[in-house]
Design a protein around this motif. Structure first.
Motif, mmCIF file in Angstrom:
data_model
loop_
_atom_site.group_PDB
_atom_site.id
_atom_site.type_symbol
_atom_site.label_atom_id
_atom_site.label_comp_id
_atom_site.label_asym_id
_atom_site.label_seq_id
_atom_site.Cartn_x
_atom_site.Cartn_y
_atom_site.Cartn_z
ATOM 1 N N TRP A 148 1.067 -0.773 -0.289
ATOM 2 C CA TRP A 148 0.369 -0.048 -0.213
ATOM 3 C C TRP A 148 0.412 1.313 -0.146
ATOM 4 O O TRP A 148 0.728 2.622 -0.258
ATOM 5 C CB TRP A 148 -1.354 -0.093 1.301
ATOM 6 C CG TRP A 148 -2.516 1.006 1.371
ATOM 7 C CD1 TRP A 148 -3.238 1.119 0.646
ATOM 8 C CD2 TRP A 148 -1.659 2.392 1.922
ATOM 9 N NE1 TRP A 148 -3.257 2.342 0.680
ATOM 10 C CE2 TRP A 148 -2.879 3.016 1.403
ATOM 11 C CE3 TRP A 148 -0.892 2.807 2.766
ATOM 12 C CZ2 TRP A 148 -3.045 4.380 2.473
ATOM 13 C CZ3 TRP A 148 -0.744 3.987 3.489
ATOM 14 C CH2 TRP A 148 -1.871 4.447 3.350
ATOM 15 N N ALA A 149 2.005 1.047 0.716
ATOM 16 C CA ALA A 149 3.020 2.165 0.680
ATOM 17 C C ALA A 149 3.185 2.855 -0.704
ATOM 18 O O ALA A 149 4.072 3.825 -1.218
ATOM 19 C CB ALA A 149 3.535 2.106 2.046
ATOM 20 N N THR B 293 2.666 10.699 1.382
ATOM 21 C CA THR B 293 2.801 9.254 0.024
ATOM 22 C C THR B 293 2.071 9.834 -1.197
ATOM 23 O O THR B 293 1.775 9.423 -1.799
ATOM 24 C CB THR B 293 2.635 8.173 1.372
ATOM 25 O OG1 THR B 293 3.607 8.290 2.447
ATOM 26 C CG2 THR B 293 2.913 6.715 0.942
ATOM 27 N N PHE C 50 5.866 5.733 5.323
ATOM 28 C CA PHE C 50 5.009 4.047 5.971
ATOM 29 C C PHE C 50 5.611 3.603 7.328
ATOM 30 O O PHE C 50 4.216 3.263 8.004
ATOM 31 C CB PHE C 50 5.022 2.942 4.429
ATOM 32 C CG PHE C 50 3.752 1.447 5.416
ATOM 33 C CD1 PHE C 50 3.274 1.602 5.213
ATOM 34 C CD2 PHE C 50 4.870 0.979 5.963
ATOM 35 C CE1 PHE C 50 1.874 0.501 5.348
ATOM 36 C CE2 PHE C 50 4.321 -0.400 6.273
ATOM 37 C CZ PHE C 50 2.601 -0.368 5.857
ATOM 38 N N GLN D 297 2.706 3.511 10.176
ATOM 39 C CA GLN D 297 1.545 2.096 9.891
ATOM 40 C C GLN D 297 0.920 1.618 11.106
ATOM 41 O O GLN D 297 -0.620 1.310 11.244
ATOM 42 C CB GLN D 297 2.628 1.551 9.902
ATOM 43 C CG GLN D 297 2.986 0.089 9.931
ATOM 44 C CD GLN D 297 2.245 -1.271 10.486
ATOM 45 O OE1 GLN D 297 1.021 -1.913 10.528
ATOM 46 N NE2 GLN D 297 3.397 -1.745 11.774
ATOM 47 N N LEU E 262 -2.285 2.844 10.653
ATOM 48 C CA LEU E 262 -3.746 3.063 9.616
ATOM 49 C C LEU E 262 -4.657 3.076 10.070
ATOM 50 O O LEU E 262 -6.004 3.240 8.701
ATOM 51 C CB LEU E 262 -2.627 1.520 9.119
ATOM 52 C CG LEU E 262 -1.449 2.143 7.751
ATOM 53 C CD1 LEU E 262 -1.596 1.122 6.766
ATOM 54 C CD2 LEU E 262 -1.969 3.062 6.819
#
Lengths: 310, 370, 279
Positions: free
Chosen positions: A128-129, C207, C261, C265, C268
């Motif tokens: 997803w990243a 991102t 990320f 994380q 999320l």
């Protein structure tokens, strides 16, 4: 206890101006966002809608006049558009289906506690990243028989007679972006489903097992009904999103071979970006918007009737 | 320290009236407890005094100064929240000194103030901890410390003990009382727990449905509840109520007919017409149960005079005594019996309601009659 | 015991399935890494080997020294960081308003932001190009920052709102009674407590901006202000056979995204529930 002397309070009387200031405060905080979004998204949206009725081609100084419905008439007879529409349905349905099924399974796997779950979760969510253009390129390379292993594996499995790039096979090419999209999008569904799963109270399951429900029965009678609203919303939003998601196709196939992977969104982009025909691009965009709105409306109605029934 | 006057204060949200013209005068140094069921408006009233809610109508006056339009920070009040509302990113010392730092006090004065407060509250060893590293009781103490370092005009307490377990609640209750005795600061304390109200208050303000039902000392509210609501709310187990009708009245006595038939005569004048409905109340701890019931004046059972017979429904031993549920005719009442209660359900017992312990309320308006 | 054997088999199947997911998730990234360190002469002879017999950093050296990628990287970094900063700031203000105030326009604000999340951004390509070119913001990083900020801010508002909602109102009220103004309570109590949330928002937006391709393609035509995605794509179409170099560049593009990320994380689940719309 008199260590501290009484501080002299400086009274701030709440005058009418102060009351007014209190009333406008939230608007002040929200204003920058509204102004930004309105000027960069709403204004262009409206202007874009007027383009649909004009002949606007970049680099053509004589364009710009109103042409009425000419763009839409042209669209009705544009075989490329109808092909793109068909491709969009296939692309969207296949992507959403596999993302959802595989995402749900992943969420169920991760909903069970086990040693190393935190690390496993971080690893499986990693795709997803990955920036979308990069996942597109990466998968294009994986499908490339020169540097990628996938064609060779397919040959080894007897599914292909010799290592070829499926991205250049008109009949299979669409599966390339779909695979990349599924790989990249599973985490989204998994995360959403996982959050919903974790919001189901544990004791409902415990009560059900005491009442004699087996694992499958618990899944059917508790998990599914609890997840249903989240699933419906996630699928709705995801469908709209994927239908508009042109990046992977632009990167991997650019619509080819023979327009067999062109979806409406990438067709709009190509029309605007390569042919510089903004008027026609906007007309297609309006039709796409209309179709998506009809789709959303249908889903919402379907959901309401289902909710009313249960 | 301050006098606080609440004058005709109202509060409504849209069309919903939460407080209906509340009047209350709080004297300097008084400990006032606002008590009532949830939704009665007690917390709203406290938050209006604090400046956290707008006043729809009426005035809030502290020491002769109307403060309706002052911001919370300019009212010089301190508040202890139910959730404690400790700043999670500050140490205990940081939490306690925050208000002084905001007011730009000199370092040494801040140190002296929080040093004194922490000593009083036994927090000295915890000053560098974060709230998350504290137990519930310790957090409660820090919240109190944060309030007292400021030497505010008044303390506002918003159900400060309801997140603690029973034992700790009892202990903190006593500490709050000692603290008040020591500082003498005007305090307004909101709770739904009538035991807290009884034990802490100089005066209790009993509230229901946005209005004040009664203001008085704990003894007043216990001995002479002004209406059915207060009678039912104060005391645990709650007061028993019996329906009755007025038979006749002389200048010194009244004769009543209970709903299930028997008559009783009481040495009170209730000012009612014959035939008017009346509700008779008696606290469980005033009912005399069992073989000990002397067959004298009073009312119960089918006989109508003296002690009557009742059937045991349930016995709940509390250690110190027992709550005896008994059936009179069809209605179940409770009695608090000191000492052992070895009855079983179905046993016949005698119950005796001493007439001097009876409360009488109008059946229509619920107001006290005697 | 039949029951426990069944349970052990179930556990094994579960672990195997998790492992399969991990392998599938990581394999494409592994392959990217593998080709990027494979010497070009071995690329064709050892095409499908899991690890080359010899490795090299030559592709990275080439990309870093002889290509425009450092420039692309810098451009992308400027655009993504600026977008993330602008969006987080604006979203914090609006999210705070939605979380803490009751006001007449609130429902409209929420509705407005939700609607903008729904319509296809590809519709805006032509008009945005026209508008920006008329005010000289095409071929400019500032233009990209403006566009990316607007695209990402609605989602970020909901994200920030969810973080503010998680902070009890009592804390602000306690601060205001302690003598703070609303703004001081915001700065001294709320902001320190929402820092992790702001970091998460920063990460999400970074991102998203780092990955954006289509608008960058449309709005930027000069090589020296291209972002990484545009640069990589033009590199691919120009030198389509230098796989080692392309993949080395790809790995470089991956690094910041993966770093961010890891930062977000933890958030999320909360984040996606807040917006539930963003890819």
């Amino acid at each position: 206890m008199s260590v501290v002397n009484q501080p002299t309070p400086k009274p701030l009387r709440q005058s009418p101006t102060r009351r007014l200031a209190t009333a406008v405060e939230p608007y002040l905080y929200g204003a920058p966002v509204v102004i930004l979004v309105a000027t960069v998204m709403l204004v262009p949206l409206v202007i874009g809608m007027t383009y649909a009725f004009r002949d606007i081609t970049l680099l053509n100084p004589f364009s710009g006049g109103f042409v009425g419905l000419a763009n839409f008439r042209k669209l009705a007879h544009d075989a490329d558009f109808w092909l793109a529409l068909k491709n969009t349905v296939f692309w969207t349905a296949a992507s959403v289906f596999f993302q959802f099924v595989l995402g749900l399974i992943l969420a169920l796997l991760l909903n069970r506690p086990f040693a190393g779950r935190g690390i496993a979760q971080a690893l499986v969510f990693l795709p997803w990243a990955v920036p979308t253009f990069l996942s597109g390129l990466d998968w294009a390379w994986l499908f490339n028989p020169v540097v990628g292993p996938i064609p060779h594996w397919l040959v080894a499995l007897g599914l292909m007679s010799q290592p070829e790039n499926i991205l250049s096979d008109p009949n299979l090419a669409m599966w390339g972006p779909i695979v990349a999209n599924v790989w990249w999008g599973i985490p989204f569904f998994a995360i959403t489903m996982l959050a919903a799963l974790q919001s189901i109270p544990r004791d409902i399951y415990e009560a059900a097992s005491i009442d004699g429900a087996g694992a499958f029965e618990r899944f059917r009678a508790i998990t599914v009904p609890f997840l249903a609203p989240t699933i419906a919303i996630a699928i709705l939003l995801r469908t709209v999103w994927i239908a508009n998601f042109a990046d992977l196709i632009v990167v991997m196939t650019n619509g080819g071979p023979a327009d067999r992977t062109q979806i409406v969104a990438s067709y709009i982009f190509t029309t605007a970006f390569r042919r510089l025909d903004f008027g026609y691009a906007s007309a297609i965009a309006m039709v796409l918007l209309g179709l998506l709105m009809i789709y959303s409306l249908l889903i919402v109605i379907l959901r309401q009737t289902l909710l009313a029934r249960f | 320290m301050a006098e606080i006057d609440i004058r005709h204060v109202r509060k409504s949200f849209q069309n919903l009236e939460i407080l209906k013209a509340v009047d209350l005068s709080i004297r300097t140094g008084e400990f006032i407890v606002l008590v009532g069921p949830s939704g009665c408006g007690k917390s709203t009233l406290l938050r209006m005094i604090a400046g956290l809610e707008e006043v729809t109508a009426g005035d809030i006056v502290i020491d002769g100064k109307r403060i309706n339009d002052l911001a919370p920070r300019d009212r010089n009040l301190a508040m202890v929240f139910q959730s404690y509302a400790l700043y999670p990113h500050m140490t205990v010392a940081g939490n306690m000194s925050y208000s002084l730092r905001l007011r730009k006090f000199a370092q040494d004065r801040i140190a002296a103030a929080i040093g004194e407060a922490s000593r009083v509250l036994g927090l000295t060893a915890l000053m560098e901890r974060r709230p998350r590293a504290l137990s519930g009781g310790q957090r409660q103490r820090v919240a109190m410390g944060r309030a007292i370092v400021r030497e505010p005009q008044a303390f506002l307490w918003d159900e400060p003990l309801s997140n603690l377990d029973a034992r700790l609640r009892e202990q903190m209750r006593a500490e709050i009382k000692k603290l008040h005795r020591r500082l003498g600061t005007t305090s307004i304390y909101v709770t739904h727990d009538q035991i807290e109200a009884m034990t802490l208050a100089d005066r209790i303000v009993a509230m229901d449905a946005g209005t004040i039902q009664q203001i008085g000392t704990p003894a007043d509210l216990y001995d002479r509840p002004a209406n059915l609501f207060v009678a039912g709310f104060i005391g645990s187990p709650a007061m028993n109520f019996l329906h009755a009708r007025m038979a006749s009245e002389t200048p010194t006595r009244s004769a009543l007919i209970l709903a299930d038939g028997p008559r009783m005569t009481v040495p009170e004048t209730l000012g009612l017409q014959a035939g008017q409905a009346v509700i008779v109340g008696i606290r469980p701890e005033h009912i005399v149960v069992g073989d000990a019931a002397p067959r004298q004046t009073g009312v119960a059972g089918k006989t109508g005079t003296g002690a009557g017979e009742a059937i045991v429904d349930l016995v709940e031993p509390t250690g110190m005594g027992a709550i005896v549920h008994f059936r009179l005719d069809t209605v179940v009442h409770k009695a608090y019996h000191l000492g052992r209660a070895d009855w079983k359900a179905g046993d016949h017992i005698t119950v005796h309601f001493p007439t001097e312990r009876l409360h009488f309320f109008g059946a229509t308006d619920g107001r006290r009659l005697n | 015991m039949a029951m426990s054997r069944k349970r052990i088999l179930g556990t094994l199947a579960h672990r195997a399935a998790v492992l399969l997911y991990i392998v599938v998730a990581l394999f494409p990234l592994y392959w990217l890494l593998k080709v990027s360190v494979t010497p070009t002469r071995l690329l064709y002879s050892e095409g499908v080997r899991m690890w080359p017999s010899k490795t090299t950093w030559a592709h990275y050296a080439f990309v870093l020294q002889n290509s425009d990628f450092p420039q692309f990287f810098e451009n992308s970094l400027i655009v993504s960081l600026s977008t993330a900063a602008v969006v987080t700031l604006l979203a914090a203000a609006a999210g705070y308003a939605i979380s803490r105030f009751e006001f007449r326009g609130k429902i409209w604000l929420i509705g407005f932001l939700l609607v903008t999340q729904m319509f296809p951004l590809v519709m805006l390509i032509a008009p945005i190009f026209k508008i920006l070119s008329s005010i000289g913001l095409t071929n400019s990083l500032a233009g990209l920052i403006l566009v990316y900020s607007a695209f990402n801010v609605p989602f970020a508002v909901f994200l920030m709102q969810s973080f503010f909602d998680a902070i009890p109102r009592d804390l602000e009220e306690a601060a205001m009674i302690d003598g703070a103004s609303r703004f001081m309570a915001f700065r001294q109590i709320i902001v320190p407590l929402t820092l992790p949330g702001m970091a998460a928002t920063l990460g999400f937006v970074f991102t998203a901006a780092w990955s954006e391709l289509l608008f960058a393609l449309m709005l930027i035509s000069k090589s020296d202000i291209s972002t990484f995605p545009v640069g990589l794509l033009s590199f691919v179409s120009k030198f389509g056979v230098d796989f080692g170099q392309m993949m080395a560049a790809g790995v470089l593009a991956l690094v910041p995204a993966v770093l961010f990320f890891l930062l977000i994380q933890r958030f999320l689940v909360q984040g996606l529930m807040a917006g539930a719309v963003k890819g």
